[in-house]
Design a protein around this motif. Structure first.
Motif, PDB file in Angstrom:
ATOM      1  N   ASP A  58      14.766  14.065  32.948  1.00  0.00           N
ATOM      2  CA  ASP A  58      14.962  13.001  31.957  1.00  0.00           C
ATOM      3  C   ASP A  58      13.768  12.050  31.897  1.00  0.00           C
ATOM      4  O   ASP A  58      13.900  10.921  31.423  1.00  0.00           O
ATOM      5  N   ALA A  59      12.601  12.513  32.370  1.00  0.00           N
ATOM      6  CA  ALA A  59      11.421  11.639  32.369  1.00  0.00           C
ATOM      7  C   ALA A  59      11.108  11.187  30.948  1.00  0.00           C
ATOM      8  O   ALA A  59      10.780  11.991  30.085  1.00  0.00           O
ATOM      9  N   ASP A  60      11.228   9.911  30.723  1.00  0.00           N
ATOM     10  CA  ASP A  60      11.019   9.312  29.411  1.00  0.00           C
ATOM     11  C   ASP A  60      10.000   8.195  29.611  1.00  0.00           C
ATOM     12  O   ASP A  60      10.151   7.373  30.521  1.00  0.00           O
ATOM     13  N   LEU A  61       8.957   8.164  28.802  1.00  0.00           N
ATOM     14  CA  LEU A  61       7.869   7.225  29.049  1.00  0.00           C
ATOM     15  C   LEU A  61       8.361   5.784  29.067  1.00  0.00           C
ATOM     16  O   LEU A  61       7.963   4.990  29.928  1.00  0.00           O
ATOM     17  N   ALA A  62       9.235   5.424  28.142  1.00  0.00           N
ATOM     18  CA  ALA A  62       9.731   4.047  28.084  1.00  0.00           C
ATOM     19  C   ALA A  62      10.588   3.720  29.303  1.00  0.00           C
ATOM     20  O   ALA A  62      10.378   2.711  29.987  1.00  0.00           O
ATOM     21  N   ILE A  69      23.095   1.891  27.636  1.00  0.00           N
ATOM     22  CA  ILE A  69      22.455   2.340  26.401  1.00  0.00           C
ATOM     23  C   ILE A  69      21.510   1.243  25.903  1.00  0.00           C
ATOM     24  O   ILE A  69      20.406   1.517  25.422  1.00  0.00           O
ATOM     25  N   GLY A  70      21.937  -0.013  26.053  1.00  0.00           N
ATOM     26  CA  GLY A  70      21.090  -1.134  25.670  1.00  0.00           C
ATOM     27  C   GLY A  70      19.814  -1.201  26.484  1.00  0.00           C
ATOM     28  O   GLY A  70      18.749  -1.558  25.953  1.00  0.00           O
ATOM     29  N   TRP A  71      19.892  -0.863  27.768  1.00  0.00           N
ATOM     30  CA  TRP A  71      18.687  -0.879  28.616  1.00  0.00           C
ATOM     31  C   TRP A  71      17.663   0.138  28.111  1.00  0.00           C
ATOM     32  O   TRP A  71      16.461  -0.115  28.111  1.00  0.00           O
ATOM     33  N   ARG A  72      18.143   1.289  27.667  1.00  0.00           N
ATOM     34  CA  ARG A  72      17.242   2.283  27.066  1.00  0.00           C
ATOM     35  C   ARG A  72      16.583   1.720  25.813  1.00  0.00           C
ATOM     36  O   ARG A  72      15.377   1.908  25.592  1.00  0.00           O
ATOM     37  N   GLU A  73      17.367   1.019  24.980  1.00  0.00           N
ATOM     38  CA  GLU A  73      16.792   0.390  23.787  1.00  0.00           C
ATOM     39  C   GLU A  73      15.718  -0.629  24.183  1.00  0.00           C
ATOM     40  O   GLU A  73      14.645  -0.706  23.579  1.00  0.00           O
ATOM     41  N   PHE A  74      16.028  -1.421  25.205  1.00  0.00           N
ATOM     42  CA  PHE A  74      15.093  -2.444  25.684  1.00  0.00           C
ATOM     43  C   PHE A  74      13.805  -1.801  26.201  1.00  0.00           C
ATOM     44  O   PHE A  74      12.702  -2.304  25.945  1.00  0.00           O
ATOM     45  N   ALA A  75      13.923  -0.687  26.891  1.00  0.00           N
ATOM     46  CA  ALA A  75      12.740   0.001  27.408  1.00  0.00           C
ATOM     47  C   ALA A  75      11.800   0.404  26.272  1.00  0.00           C
ATOM     48  O   ALA A  75      10.574   0.231  26.364  1.00  0.00           O
ATOM     49  N   HIS A  76      12.358   0.926  25.191  1.00  0.00           N
ATOM     50  CA  HIS A  76      11.524   1.317  24.052  1.00  0.00           C
ATOM     51  C   HIS A  76      10.954   0.087  23.339  1.00  0.00           C
ATOM     52  O   HIS A  76       9.825   0.129  22.830  1.00  0.00           O
ATOM     53  N   HIS A  77      11.727  -0.986  23.298  1.00  0.00           N
ATOM     54  CA  HIS A  77      11.248  -2.240  22.715  1.00  0.00           C
ATOM     55  C   HIS A  77      10.017  -2.738  23.475  1.00  0.00           C
ATOM     56  O   HIS A  77       8.992  -3.091  22.869  1.00  0.00           O
ATOM     57  N   VAL A  78      10.092  -2.741  24.797  1.00  0.00           N
ATOM     58  CA  VAL A  78       8.978  -3.219  25.621  1.00  0.00           C
ATOM     59  C   VAL A  78       7.769  -2.313  25.469  1.00  0.00           C
ATOM     60  O   VAL A  78       6.634  -2.782  25.302  1.00  0.00           O
ATOM     61  N   LEU A  79       7.971  -0.996  25.516  1.00  0.00           N
ATOM     62  CA  LEU A  79       6.841  -0.075  25.404  1.00  0.00           C
ATOM     63  C   LEU A  79       6.150  -0.202  24.059  1.00  0.00           C
ATOM     64  O   LEU A  79       4.917  -0.176  23.975  1.00  0.00           O
ATOM     65  N   TYR A  80       6.922  -0.360  22.997  1.00  0.00           N
ATOM     66  CA  TYR A  80       6.333  -0.483  21.666  1.00  0.00           C
ATOM     67  C   TYR A  80       5.447  -1.726  21.571  1.00  0.00           C
ATOM     68  O   TYR A  80       4.326  -1.661  21.039  1.00  0.00           O
ATOM     69  N   HIS A  81       5.948  -2.845  22.086  1.00  0.00           N
ATOM     70  CA  HIS A  81       5.203  -4.095  21.958  1.00  0.00           C
ATOM     71  C   HIS A  81       4.116  -4.276  23.022  1.00  0.00           C
ATOM     72  O   HIS A  81       3.178  -5.061  22.812  1.00  0.00           O
ATOM     73  N   PHE A  82       4.251  -3.538  24.129  1.00  0.00           N
ATOM     74  CA  PHE A  82       3.262  -3.637  25.204  1.00  0.00           C
ATOM     75  C   PHE A  82       2.830  -2.221  25.590  1.00  0.00           C
ATOM     76  O   PHE A  82       3.189  -1.710  26.644  1.00  0.00           O
ATOM     77  N   PRO A  83       2.032  -1.579  24.720  1.00  0.00           N
ATOM     78  CA  PRO A  83       1.751  -0.143  24.875  1.00  0.00           C
ATOM     79  C   PRO A  83       0.877   0.205  26.073  1.00  0.00           C
ATOM     80  O   PRO A  83       0.743   1.389  26.395  1.00  0.00           O
ATOM     81  N   ASP A  84       0.277  -0.785  26.745  1.00  0.00           N
ATOM     82  CA  ASP A  84      -0.547  -0.480  27.915  1.00  0.00           C
ATOM     83  C   ASP A  84       0.261  -0.377  29.201  1.00  0.00           C
ATOM     84  O   ASP A  84      -0.284  -0.042  30.254  1.00  0.00           O
ATOM     85  N   THR A  85       1.558  -0.688  29.131  1.00  0.00           N
ATOM     86  CA  THR A  85       2.340  -0.782  30.365  1.00  0.00           C
ATOM     87  C   THR A  85       2.529   0.533  31.130  1.00  0.00           C
ATOM     88  O   THR A  85       2.818   0.472  32.324  1.00  0.00           O
ATOM     89  N   PRO A  86       2.378   1.726  30.539  1.00  0.00           N
ATOM     90  CA  PRO A  86       2.458   2.916  31.399  1.00  0.00           C
ATOM     91  C   PRO A  86       1.363   2.961  32.468  1.00  0.00           C
ATOM     92  O   PRO A  86       1.549   3.607  33.499  1.00  0.00           O
ATOM     93  N   GLU A  87       0.245   2.274  32.220  1.00  0.00           N
ATOM     94  CA  GLU A  87      -0.839   2.264  33.199  1.00  0.00           C
ATOM     95  C   GLU A  87      -1.070   0.894  33.831  1.00  0.00           C
ATOM     96  O   GLU A  87      -1.526   0.810  34.969  1.00  0.00           O
ATOM     97  N   LYS A  88      -0.734  -0.178  33.108  1.00  0.00           N
ATOM     98  CA  LYS A  88      -1.080  -1.519  33.581  1.00  0.00           C
ATOM     99  C   LYS A  88       0.177  -2.377  33.722  1.00  0.00           C
ATOM    100  O   LYS A  88       1.073  -2.313  32.887  1.00  0.00           O
ATOM    101  N   PRO A  89       0.216  -3.229  34.752  1.00  0.00           N
ATOM    102  CA  PRO A  89       1.388  -4.097  34.929  1.00  0.00           C
ATOM    103  C   PRO A  89       1.465  -5.157  33.840  1.00  0.00           C
ATOM    104  O   PRO A  89       0.435  -5.699  33.423  1.00  0.00           O
TER     105      PRO A  89
END
Length: 482
Positions: free
Chosen positions: A377-381, A281-301
């Motif tokens: 369950d495809a979730d962007l984060a 459950i924490g890993w899911r929280e971390f995924a959203h934390h990273v996506l929020y702070h680094f919003p370009d990561t769905p396309e860029k490394p």
């Protein structure tokens, strides 16, 4: 004068522990208009994929039935969202709009625009925390920066108090009959070609299905979670991820139910298994934390060196990977499970991602897109973090030199070949010692199993050792370019 409020449902398709709905019910309103607005164009390239749309249809159907049973009904509309809300405000005479927050970049931008528009129009607006335990801006390092590594992130939040979940309502006010709703069928979420039969059979979308799945996990799997969660032939995981994505159950509900269950059971081993599950459950929280702070990561490394990585551009290899026809049994089993059920075991997600990006050297974004369209369950984060982790270019990523050998993964986690035999039935008669590397099996063993490599089952499309070496050489080139 009567007060009316619109409750805007999004990925919070439940009645219990729904802060926006609870606030509306306790806000002195005479009427509540529950609405779901289908506006996939507003999500750009990340509109729901095919498998998600199937799930969404049945999840909305379940929510609508729940609301009907309480005397209310779900109003279904199509976007654009801002114009649709304006129309509903006019039709209903609502003076307020409530919703629960989401955290992906396009939704944040859209919601800010809508909130400003409504505020400027004199509407009361309120948004609430529902989707996560810890909102991304409430967690930071001692230096005031976002976390990029999971372990310190989780250590910093895991002991925080989690408030009790909110109860579901027992009744709700009626919705004016003059407020019209589109039919679910008109949203065209279900496929016109019947490819989703196994998805329907394997899952029960909706709030009740989510809680049934949680109880089944607690009763049948958590007591051996650390041992079974990596073995894809066993039902050793919670299978809650699609329910969490649509908000049919919230993380707060899961954590509190887990603690209740643990209070009724005892044992250090059980506590260890529970701690491992909490960390997921924490890993899911971390995924959203990273996506929020680094919003370009769905396309860029996140690791910018990978912008220059020499990907192969192997279109044929990508197609064979997608179809589960690579000639590597563990990879093919995972990809076929995904296509049939809209799901893939996490051990296989890591394995097939490593194979695509490192053995075939196909850019991770292609795999990310395929998962987006085929996973229920495809979730962007989660999807973004997972693919960048497997590639070695994201937050807390596995080192690039960690290249999963899919044959060894099979020998370790599917020793008796049960998982491979289920999804690659061409190999069903092959002995356990050969099933994960049929290309190494002697001719006599292949004949006894009625297998002709290249005819009944493909030869491997790539040499695992040679492709591993080439991947490491390619990575070495971008390391030296620093």
């Amino acid at each position: 004068m009567k007060k009316r409020v619109i409750v805007w449902f999004r990925r919070d398709l439940r009645l219990a522990d729904n802060p926006a709905l609870t606030a509306a019910l306790g806000g002195g309103f005479d009427s509540i208009v529950p609405v779901f607005i289908h506006a996939p164009d507003e999500l750009g390239d990340w509109a729901p994929g095919g498998a998600q749309r199937v799930w969404l249809h049945f999840s909305l159907e379940a929510l609508a039935a729940q609301l009907d049973s309480l005397g209310s009904r779900l109003i279904v509309r199509t976007g654009p969202t801002q114009e649709t809300l304006d129309e509903l405000i006019e039709e209903s005479g609502a003076s307020a709009v409530y919703w629960n927050r989401l955290y992906d970049p396009l939704t944040i931008a859209r919601d800010k625009k809508i909130k400003k528009h409504l505020d400027d129009s004199g509407m009361e607006t309120a948004s609430f925390q529902s989707h996560l335990l810890y909102e991304p801006w409430t967690v930071e390092t001692k230096q005031g920066k976002p976390y990029k590594v999971f372990t310190p992130f989780w250590k910093s939040v895991r002991d925080r108090t989690i408030s009790a979940p909110l109860a579901a309502p027992n009744t709700m006010p009626q919705v004016w009959s003059r407020i019209g709703s589109r039919s679910l069928a008109s949203l065209d979420l279900l496929p016109r070609i019947d490819w989703d039969k196994e998805i329907r059979e394997a899952w029960t979308p909706g709030e009740d299905g989510a809680h049934d799945r949680l109880e089944q996990f607690l009763d049948d799997a958590i007591e051996n979670y650390d041992n079974d969660r990596d073995r894809p032939a066993r039902h050793g995981t919670s299978y809650l991820s699609p329910h969490l994505h649509c908000g049919e159950i919230g993380p707060r509900q899961i954590m509190h139910r887990l603690e209740e269950w643990l209070d009724e059971h005892s044992g250090k081993a059980l506590q260890d298994h529970a701690a491992s599950f909490r960390s997921e459950i924490g890993w899911r929280e971390f995924a959203h934390h990273v996506l929020y702070h680094f919003p370009d990561t769905p396309e860029k490394p996140l690791d910018e060196r990978f912008e220059a990585f020499p990907w192969s551009g192997d279109d044929e290899g990508l197609k064979r990977w997608q179809r589960g026809q690579t000639g590597i049994p563990m990879v093919d089993a995972g990809m076929r499970e995904l296509w049939a059920t809209g799901y893939m075991h996490n051990r296989l997600r890591m394995t097939v991602a490593s194979f695509l990006t490192k053995n075939l050297r196909v850019a991770w974004q292609h795999g990310e897109r395929w998962f987006w369209d085929t996973l229920v369950d495809a979730d962007l984060a989660n999807n973004t973090l997972g693919w960048q982790w497997a590639t070695g270019c994201g937050a807390d990523a596995a080192p690039f030199f960690r290249i999963f050998n899919p044959a060894r993964q099979g020998e370790r986690f599917d020793a008796d070949g049960e998982y491979v035999r289920r999804w690659v039935p061409e190999l069903a008669k092959l002995e356990n010692r050969h099933i994960h590397e049929p290309w190494k099996a002697p001719a006599k063993a292949l004949k006894a199993a009625s297998i002709r490599l290249g005819t009944d089952y493909p030869e491997p499309i790539v040499d695992l050792k040679a492709s591993r070496r080439e991947a490491l050489e390619a990575f070495d080139r971008i390391k030296k370019s620093d």
